[in-house]
Enzyme design. Structure first.
Site, PDB file in Angstrom:
ATOM      1  N   GLU A  39      38.280  20.318  42.663  1.00  0.00           N
ATOM      2  CA  GLU A  39      38.292  21.717  42.239  1.00  0.00           C
ATOM      3  C   GLU A  39      39.601  22.397  42.617  1.00  0.00           C
ATOM      4  OE1 GLU A  39      36.398  23.047  40.214  1.00  0.00           O
ATOM      5  OE2 GLU A  39      34.630  21.772  40.210  1.00  0.00           O
ATOM      6  N   CYS A 195      34.772  24.959  22.122  1.00  0.00           N
ATOM      7  CA  CYS A 195      35.042  26.391  21.922  1.00  0.00           C
ATOM      8  C   CYS A 195      36.350  26.759  22.620  1.00  0.00           C
ATOM      9  CB  CYS A 195      33.872  27.206  22.470  1.00  0.00           C
ATOM     10  SG  CYS A 195      33.929  28.960  22.032  1.00  0.00           S
ATOM     11  N   CYS A 202      34.147  25.074  15.534  1.00  0.00           N
ATOM     12  CA  CYS A 202      32.835  25.703  15.394  1.00  0.00           C
ATOM     13  C   CYS A 202      31.802  24.800  14.725  1.00  0.00           C
ATOM     14  CB  CYS A 202      32.965  27.010  14.619  1.00  0.00           C
ATOM     15  SG  CYS A 202      33.962  28.257  15.492  1.00  0.00           S
ATOM     16  N   CYS A 205      30.114  22.654  17.266  1.00  0.00           N
ATOM     17  CA  CYS A 205      29.575  23.331  18.445  1.00  0.00           C
ATOM     18  C   CYS A 205      28.047  23.319  18.432  1.00  0.00           C
ATOM     19  CB  CYS A 205      30.082  24.771  18.495  1.00  0.00           C
ATOM     20  SG  CYS A 205      29.502  25.665  19.954  1.00  0.00           S
ATOM     21  N   CYS A 211      25.417  31.503  17.672  1.00  0.00           N
ATOM     22  CA  CYS A 211      26.625  32.164  18.156  1.00  0.00           C
ATOM     23  C   CYS A 211      26.789  33.552  17.519  1.00  0.00           C
ATOM     24  CB  CYS A 211      27.849  31.311  17.851  1.00  0.00           C
ATOM     25  SG  CYS A 211      29.410  32.091  18.326  1.00  0.00           S
TER      26      CYS A 211
END
Length: 294
Positions: A39, A195, A202, A205, A211
């Site tokens: 991270e 995205c 799209c 997705c 959406c």
């Protein structure tokens, strides 16, 4: 109408279980220390650049105590060209704190994680969720973008705001701890690979049918925007990077005249070097400069 939270969760988790990238920190048995290191490294750095450096790092320092036993200079040197080398100093400081305060075990408690050097809202919750399976909202740039589009019908999320972003993600989380962890990772993955900011895919997705942004006809975003970073070439960041590369390449103190030869603009060089000293990435030693040793 924006989608209901119950509409999103099964779409996200189902897609993620089938389409998630095979990344080291997602594999069974990956240690909490490895999650924390990954991270730190992934902040503003591409996954492809992080993976080999992460493997080298964990091979050399498999526990926080192993890193804490080394001087900070070694952490900065091993950071290489990942960028933003202050992260290496923060990670070394966090490792030392984990060794001293938590018997060398990365804590799972969010507040204890937040008390470690260099750890903010995102990293603390990411470790608690992805390393320990706790239920918390994890919000990064990708998550914020998906929520802005799919839930709010906005093309962009606007500047980060933890007071708004964390509750927005919390409202979407499944109640189950295990499903919440998958949902956190899944929404982040959708933002990273589907995205995307500039060229959203799209038709691929899993949220395309619910959406809000797509349903509204992809309206242009006209709200506040995050400040863009200045171009790297010719910037103080570039000069800092050049100086840091020279300091990493040697174990001796480099004289001022040796370093000044690296960049023609004296005023900019002095500003960059002063910034490195202020950030404790460079320290004055024997009349010259070196990486920090304590």
């Amino acid at each position: 109408m924006p989608p209901e939270p119950s509409d999103l969760a099964p779409l996200v988790t189902g897609w993620f279980r089938t389409n998630a990238r095979d990344l080291p920190w997602r594999r069974p048995g990956f240690p909490a220390w490895g999650t924390l290191v990954s991270e730190f490294m992934l902040q503003q750095t591409q996954v492809s650049r992080v993976i080999p450096r992460l493997e080298e790092w964990l091979g050399r320092w498999p526990t926080p105590a192993d890193l804490a036993a080394e001087p900070p200079a070694e952490a900065v040197r091993a950071w290489g060209r990942l960028g933003y080398p202050r992260r290496a100093l923060w990670l070394h400081a966090a490792a030392t704190q984990i060794a001293e305060r938590h018997d060398g075990i990365v804590p799972s408690d969010v507040d204890q994680l937040l008390a470690l050097t260099g750890i903010g809202d995102y990293t603390a919750r990411a470790v608690a969720v992805f390393a320990y399976g706790d239920r918390h909202p994890v919000v990064d740039t990708n998550t914020r973008r998906v929520i802005a589009r799919a839930v709010r019908g906005q093309g962009e999320p606007g500047p980060p705001n933890a007071k708004a972003d964390l509750p927005a993600m919390e409202a979407l989380l499944p109640e189950s701890r295990s499903e919440a962890a998958v949902f956190n990772a899944g929404l982040m993955e959708i933002g990273a690979v589907v995205c995307t900011a500039r060229a959203p895919r799209c038709e691929e997705c899993p949220l395309r049918e619910v959406c809000a942004w797509r349903a509204a006809g992809y309206p242009a975003y006209d709200g506040p925007v995050k400040t863009k970073q200045k171009q790297f070439a010719g910037s103080d960041r570039q000069v800092r990077g050049i100086i840091m590369a020279e300091l990493r390449s040697t174990h001796r103190s480099l004289r001022d005249e040796e370093l000044r030869a690296l960049w023609p603009d004296r005023e900019q060089f002095d500003r960059a070097l002063a910034g490195l000293v202020a950030d404790r990435l460079a320290v004055c030693v024997d009349g010259g400069y070196a990486l920090p040793h304590d």
